[in-house]
Design an enzyme around this catalytic site. Structure first.
Site, short mmCIF file in Angstrom:
data_model
loop_
_atom_site.label_atom_id
_atom_site.label_comp_id
_atom_site.label_asym_id
_atom_site.label_seq_id
_atom_site.Cartn_x
_atom_site.Cartn_y
_atom_site.Cartn_z
N LYS A 278 -29.24 -24.98 22.51
CA LYS A 278 -29.20 -23.59 22.03
C LYS A 278 -29.49 -22.62 23.17
CE LYS A 278 -28.91 -20.10 19.27
NZ LYS A 278 -29.69 -19.88 18.04
N LYS B 238 -35.90 -12.67 22.73
CA LYS B 238 -36.79 -13.81 22.48
C LYS B 238 -36.13 -15.10 22.96
CE LYS B 238 -36.70 -16.07 18.80
NZ LYS B 238 -36.12 -17.35 18.27
N THR C 281 -34.71 -21.09 16.27
CA THR C 281 -34.48 -21.15 17.71
C THR C 281 -35.85 -21.00 18.36
OG1 THR C 281 -32.25 -20.23 17.57
CG2 THR C 281 -33.39 -20.04 19.68
#
Length: 290
Positions: free
Chosen positions: A173, A241, A98
């Protein structure tokens, strides 16, 4: 069938994903920064290990990367020991990390210069999804490249979807993480309210999970949230994150994410209270501490 593959990164996600590929009959060579982890994987699944990403990628028709963040990806892709140094033309590079859409486009360009195809393919489903082969894969790139590796992805996935050109998988995502953050915060607030109101958690969830309030988070996390158990699952550090990536992208494309920005700060509270490695459902600890 493509048979020779490399898998770079054996974290909580990559370790079982590489294992599913090996069990499905593919010839898998793994690389991990901590070599002892690669040796442990080899003992469990057979397969092969390599001392550098380039050596793992040498001769591989498909190379999968699943590491921590943009900088981690660059560290295993570029340079004399990076996967691109070992890949041959017509091979396919797949990044399951990701990361940012910017990085995906950068990798697509770098790979293309040496005749390597590239797909950004972040996953959702957490450690349990990886262990059980039930991940969702959001892909950016060419449909023809995805078609070549679809059987591989299906060894650890229940859904694989092409979202658009390179970078689109990462954008999808981001949407996934934005939606999860809102759901978890809503569940945390609802369970806090239920406790204060004296409701029975099992009876409550049995009822509302079957209606429009139902969600994966409610089905899988409400009990542990109620009992204050968070030592598992997708860590708060990683969620922050991911949310930072989404917030930066929102600034670029003009999206307003006020709730996401607020929940990101709530996760910062959890970190400050020692919950950096807690599961993301630990948002409820902000209420428990009071």
């Amino acid at each position: 069938m493509t048979t020779s593959v490399a898998f770079i990164g054996l974290g909580v996600m990559g370790y079982p994903m590489a294992g599913h590929l090996q069990k499905a009959g593919y010839d898998v060579c793994v690389y991990n920064r901590t070599f002892a982890k690669a040796q442990k994987w080899q003992e469990e699944y057979s397969g092969r290990t390599a001392e550098t990403p380039a050596k793992a990628a040498s001769g591989a028709e498909v190379v999968f990367v699943c590491v921590g963040n943009d900088d981690d990806v660059r560290s295993v892709v570029y340079g004399d020991t990076g996967v691109l140094a070992g890949m041959s033309a017509k091979a396919i590079l797949v990044d399951h990390t990701t990361a940012s859409a910017e990085l995906a486009r950068e990798l697509g360009e770098a790979a293309g210069k040496q005749g390597v195809a590239f797909l950004d393919a972040p996953v959702s489903g957490g450690q349990a999804g990886a262990d059980n082969g039930q991940l969702t894969v959001m892909v950016g790139g060419e449909a023809s490249d995805l078609l070549q590796i679809s059987a591989m992805l299906e060894t650890y996935s229940r859904h694989v979807g092409l979202q658009g050109p390179v970078g689109s998988g990462q954008l999808a995502k981001m949407v996934n993480q934005i939606c999860i953050a809102g759901v978890v915060q809503g569940l945390a607030e609802g369970l806090q309210f239920a406790k204060n109101a004296g409701l029975d958690q099992e009876k409550l969830v049995a009822a509302i999970s079957k209606g429009s309030a139902g969600s994966w988070q409610m089905e899988n996390r409400s009990k542990t949230m109620w009992e204050g158990e968070f030592d598992f699952g997708f860590a708060v550090d990683w969620m922050r994150k991911d949310l930072q990536i989404a917030l930066r992208e929102a600034n670029k494309n003009g999206s307003r994410l006020p709730v996401t920005a607020l929940i990101d700060q709530f996760y910062a509270d959890v970190q400050e209270n020692g919950g950096s490695r807690y599961d993301t459902s630990s948002l409820i600890t902000r209420f428990m501490a009071k």
